[in-house]
Design an enzyme around this catalytic site. Sequence first.
Site, PDB file in Angstrom:
ATOM      1  CG  HIS A  48      -1.591   1.287   1.514  1.00 47.54           C
ATOM      2  ND1 HIS A  48      -2.416   1.978   0.652  1.00 47.54           N
ATOM      3  CD2 HIS A  48      -1.470   2.058   2.619  1.00 47.54           C
ATOM      4  CE1 HIS A  48      -2.782   3.121   1.229  1.00 47.54           C
ATOM      5  NE2 HIS A  48      -2.221   3.193   2.423  1.00 47.54           N
ATOM      6  CG  HIS A  72       1.066   6.937   4.192  1.00 47.69           C
ATOM      7  ND1 HIS A  72       1.409   6.167   3.114  1.00 47.69           N
ATOM      8  CD2 HIS A  72      -0.173   6.547   4.559  1.00 47.69           C
ATOM      9  CE1 HIS A  72       0.409   5.344   2.823  1.00 47.69           C
ATOM     10  NE2 HIS A  72      -0.564   5.547   3.684  1.00 47.69           N
ATOM     11  CD  GLU A  76      -2.800   5.731  13.574  1.00 50.28           C
ATOM     12  OE1 GLU A  76      -2.097   6.685  13.956  1.00 50.28           O
ATOM     13  OE2 GLU A  76      -3.870   5.412  14.113  1.00 50.28           O
ATOM     14  CG  ASP A  77      -1.213   1.179  10.563  1.00 51.21           C
ATOM     15  OD1 ASP A  77      -1.970   1.545  11.495  1.00 51.21           O
ATOM     16  OD2 ASP A  77      -1.506   1.283   9.365  1.00 51.21           O
ATOM     17  CG  ASP A 139      -3.546   6.953   2.671  1.00 49.58           C
ATOM     18  OD1 ASP A 139      -3.316   5.742   2.492  1.00 49.58           O
ATOM     19  OD2 ASP A 139      -4.124   7.407   3.680  1.00 49.58           O
ATOM     20  CG  ASP A 260     -21.976  18.562 -21.325  1.00 50.75           C
ATOM     21  OD1 ASP A 260     -21.922  19.089 -22.439  1.00 50.75           O
ATOM     22  OD2 ASP A 260     -22.338  19.132 -20.292  1.00 50.75           O
TER      23      ASP A 260
HETATM   24 MN    MN Z   1      -2.449   4.579   4.171  1.00 52.66          MN
END
Ligand code: MN
Length: 727
Positions: A48, A72, A76-77, A139, A260
């Site tokens: 990811h 990123h 957090e993880d 992300d 359109d």
């Molecule tokens: Mn992420």
Amino acid sequence: MIRQFELVERVQSYDPDADEDMLNRAYVYGLKKHGNQLRASGDPYFSHPVEVAGILAEMKLDTASIVTGLLHDTIEDTDATRDEIAGLFGENVARLVDGVTKLSRLEVQSESTKEAENLRKLVLAMSSDIRVLLVKLADRLHNMRTLHHIKDPARRRRIALETMDLYAPLASRIGMEKVKRELEELAFAELNPDGRASVLARQDYLRERGERLVPQIEVELVKTLKEGGLKAQVSGREKMPYSIWRKMQSKNVSFEQLADIMAFRVIVTDVTQCYQALGLLHGRYQVIPGRFKDYISVPKPNGYRSLHTGVIGPLGQRIEIQIRTEEMQDQAERGVAAHWIYKQGGPSTDAPQYAWLRSLIEILDKAPNAEEFLEHTKLEMFHDQVFCFTPKGKLIALPKGATPIDFAYAVHSQVGDTCVGSKINGRMLPLRTQLTNGDQVEIITSKAQTPSPTWERFVVTGKAKAAIRRFIRTRQREQYLQLGKSLLDKTFHEEGYEVTEKGLDGVRANFKQATTDDLIAAVGAGLITSREVMTAVYPGLKQPQRKDGGADVVPISRARNKAAADAAKAKKDAAGGQIAIRGLIPGMAVHFARCCHPLPGDRIVGIITTGKGVTIHTIDCATLESFSESPERWIDVGWDSVSEGAPGIYTGRLKVTVANQPGSLSKLSTVIARHEGNISNLRIVNRSMDFFDMVIDVEVNDVKHLANITAALRATPAINAVERARN
Ligand code: MN
């Protein structure tokens, strides 16, 4: 999964100065940290962040952004910390990763946290460094691409909704049309699969029937331009399902009527050629009116430049055409990222061509224009609210149109009651200023201050309204008490009596008053006359003939129940059709302003004029401006309920434009008469070959009555325009 050397090569292809060593270290670090964590799809988790870094490389961003993409999710993880990242990759990267982490935490909470909070923090994060937002968008884009792997439908829906409401508009705001489109289409597929399927099916059907119209039209357009001596690249596409769906919804048209379904892009070398191409296309094909937009001379706030037009194309289809240069195209697709300059410490935005980017950052940074930001991002969900801050940074959410007084009451009712002034973003501004998103509001208070009745005219929150009314009631009661006392004293003295507590207490029950103060206040309010009280206290006294109603008989009624209302009405009728306005001090002379002709049902305000009493204006009357410096003269008044629908004693003024032709004036007067209005004055203010402009005074019962007459006049063929006259 993109391999390490591939990623580095991709970045180097557009940025030869990229920090290869740091990219490599970040890749390895992320890979190690995420270890054998897995995604919902069953892929290794690290795939990811690598894909996110890949998307950022497509946007051609700087090394710090790519590294941030790789890292990123580590704070957090995994067990990674901000300090560790700062030590390994520098403070700059650590700050960016930290920013993205904060946004991601919000996401987790957003089911419980207010959306407003989410937005605010997002905007703040963006204003500190726009790269945080770019990484967050990448992300989100990858998460949306892989959304179908998430099992829980409620969670999928929440993510898709947030994407539609928040991230797609944000992408659009910073000019990243391509990202916005993809986010919208992916979210649409989740939120409305049936709607999407029906658009796709319809597109398939038309495609089969039309036998690939797009390439044919492309060829025709190129030919047309070439005949005019212009070499251009033309590419056509069918519009994406969501964009078709949205147009169908907003314009309430069917698929067939929609112009359109196909859009064509004409790319030329310079601005002059853009207009040449436009001329050639307009010369050749029928133009659809209202579709031409020149975003070259007036770019969109996000910097977007292009010419847009709609024509009936070569094969008889309605098509949309965008004409632009290569550079404009690049910017339209990549937005803020197209202007990235690879410099240590972030983007350099000094060059004049980046003025729009500077102004964007300013908008995000300085709050006053944040409204504009919201406007262009089309965050409809927040449109009925404004978010403001206390000097300490606490967020206060208010309804749109809220003023510093609403803000003050939202902070604390004590603050509201004592506020005397307000500083908005450091500037002293009037208390009736409407707040805008992001305003920092400082309320100045004074212990001596009390709420002003005039405030009620411009506050919008229930809390502020209730507090002001409560105060006015209390103060009014004091005034009624004083007035009642002096009225009783005067009446009793005239007959040689003395007002005593005991005397009043003995009769208060006769008047259904709970206390003697209530009785005195009722006299002050004009509900009971002082003479009635006196004859109750001294029953032997002969009830004198009432001559003129006396000073204590006032046309005011605060009647609540029907009996009292009837009594008041009788009193009013007796007084010869007196005007019933509540909120006045009894005995005050009242007249209606000639400028605005207030009618029962209008919202009104009273202005005190020494020696003349009170003049009633409609609250939107322009004359009120001249009293803005003397708030002490304003009093809060309203129509008494008994006066609404009373016989026609009020004058409404209309401005009417009538066709200058035989019989039109008689039609006008007939219509007014038929609706039971009486013309009391008529004046022609303007006469031309075709039209009369006139001002008509009509006697009506109330504002509804006038509105009926207005509507009837508007429906009359000889009459062109009717409006309520102001001044
Ligand atoms: Mn992420």
